[in-house]
Design a protein around this motif. Structure first.
Motif, PDB file in Angstrom:
ATOM      1  N   ILE A   1       0.838  -1.196   0.000  1.00  0.00           N
ATOM      2  CA  ILE A   1       0.000   0.000   0.000  1.00  0.00           C
ATOM      3  C   ILE A   1       0.876   1.251   0.000  1.00  0.00           C
TER       4      ILE A   1
ATOM      5  N   GLU B   1       2.099   1.973  -3.446  1.00  0.00           N
ATOM      6  CA  GLU B   1       1.050   2.542  -4.291  1.00  0.00           C
ATOM      7  C   GLU B   1       0.821   4.016  -3.951  1.00  0.00           C
ATOM      8  N   ILE B   2       0.867   4.329  -2.663  1.00  0.00           N
ATOM      9  CA  ILE B   2       0.666   5.712  -2.233  1.00  0.00           C
ATOM     10  C   ILE B   2       1.819   6.589  -2.712  1.00  0.00           C
TER      11      ILE B   2
ATOM     12  N   LYS C   1      -7.782   7.937  -4.509  1.00  0.00           N
ATOM     13  CA  LYS C   1      -7.060   6.662  -4.446  1.00  0.00           C
ATOM     14  C   LYS C   1      -6.254   6.578  -3.148  1.00  0.00           C
TER      15      LYS C   1
ATOM     16  N   GLU D   1      -8.595   5.876  -0.203  1.00  0.00           N
ATOM     17  CA  GLU D   1      -8.995   4.468  -0.171  1.00  0.00           C
ATOM     18  C   GLU D   1      -7.863   3.587   0.357  1.00  0.00           C
ATOM     19  N   LEU D   2      -6.655   3.849  -0.102  1.00  0.00           N
ATOM     20  CA  LEU D   2      -5.515   3.050   0.350  1.00  0.00           C
ATOM     21  C   LEU D   2      -5.250   3.259   1.841  1.00  0.00           C
TER      22      LEU D   2
ATOM     23  N   LYS E   1      -7.770   1.302   3.790  1.00  0.00           N
ATOM     24  CA  LYS E   1      -7.402  -0.109   3.735  1.00  0.00           C
ATOM     25  C   LYS E   1      -6.250  -0.399   4.707  1.00  0.00           C
TER      26      LYS E   1
END
Length: 164
Positions: free
Chosen positions: A59, A62-63, A151, A154-155, A158
Motif C-alpha cells: 500500500i 502505491e501511495i 485513491k 482508499e488506500l 485499507k
C-alpha cells in the motif's frame, strides 16, 4: 513488573514544502509515527511487530506512486504555458531588437520602427497566453489530482483496517 522492550523500523522520507503535510498524514495511516522533521525530510518509526507488514508495504508503494503523480500533475499545470509564452516573448524581443538595431546602427528608422512595433505586438500577449493555457491545464489536472487523492484515501482506509 517486567518492562517490555519494543523495537522499531525507521524510515526517512524526502518531502517538498507542498507535500509535507500529505506525506505525514499518509504515513501515520500506515502505522508510522513522526520521530523528527528536518528541512526536506520527515523521519518516521514504526513497531517492527506491526500486523500485515507486507500488505502495508505494498500500500505504501502505491501511495508513493500517487504522491509522485500529484507532484507531476502540479508541475504540468504551468509547464506548457511557460514554454509557449516564453517563445512569444523571446521571438518578440528578437524582432524588437532587430528593429532597434536597424534604426540605431544603419539609420533605417522607418524599417526599424516597423520591426520594433511588430516585435512589441508579438511579445505583448505572452502573459495572457500563459494565463489562458495555465487555466486550461489546471482544469484538466485538477480532475486527475482529485482522482489520485481519492485513491490515496482508499488506500489509507485499507491500511488502517489491516492494522486492527
Amino acid at each position: 513488573m517486567e518492562k517490555l522492550s519494543m523495537t522499531y523500523d525507521y524510515l526517512t522520507v524526502q518531502v517538498t514544502h507542498s507535500t509535507k503535510e500529505l506525506v505525514q498524514d499518509v504515513y501515520e495511516n500506515l502505522g508510522w509515527e513522526v520521530s523528527s522533521k528536518g528541512i526536506g525530510t520527515i523521519n518516521f518509526k514504526r513497531n517492527r511487530k506491526i500486523n500485515n507488514k507486507k500488505e502495508l508495504k505494498e500500500i505504501e508503494d502505491e501511495i508513493k506512486t500517487s504522491i509522485d503523480n500529484i507532484c507531476q500533475l502540479e508541475k504540468a499545470k504551468t509547464n506548457k504555458g511557460i514554454i509557449i509564452s516564453l517563445c512569444f516573448g523571446i521571438i518578440g524581443t528578437i524582432i524588437f531588437g532587430a528593429g532597434l538595431s536597424l534604426a540605431l546602427e544603419f539609420s533605417l528608422y522607418i524599417m526599424g520602427i516597423i520591426l520594433g512595433v511588430v516585435g512589441i505586438v508579438i511579445a505583448l500577449p505572452a502573459y495572457p497566453i500563459y494565463a489562458n493555457i495555465c487555466k486550461k491545464q489546471t482544469n484538466k489536472a485538477l480532475i486527475l489530482i482529485d482522482e489520485e487523492f481519492d485513491k490515496i484515501t482508499e488506500l489509507c482506509d485499507k491500511a488502517v483496517q489491516l492494522q486492527k
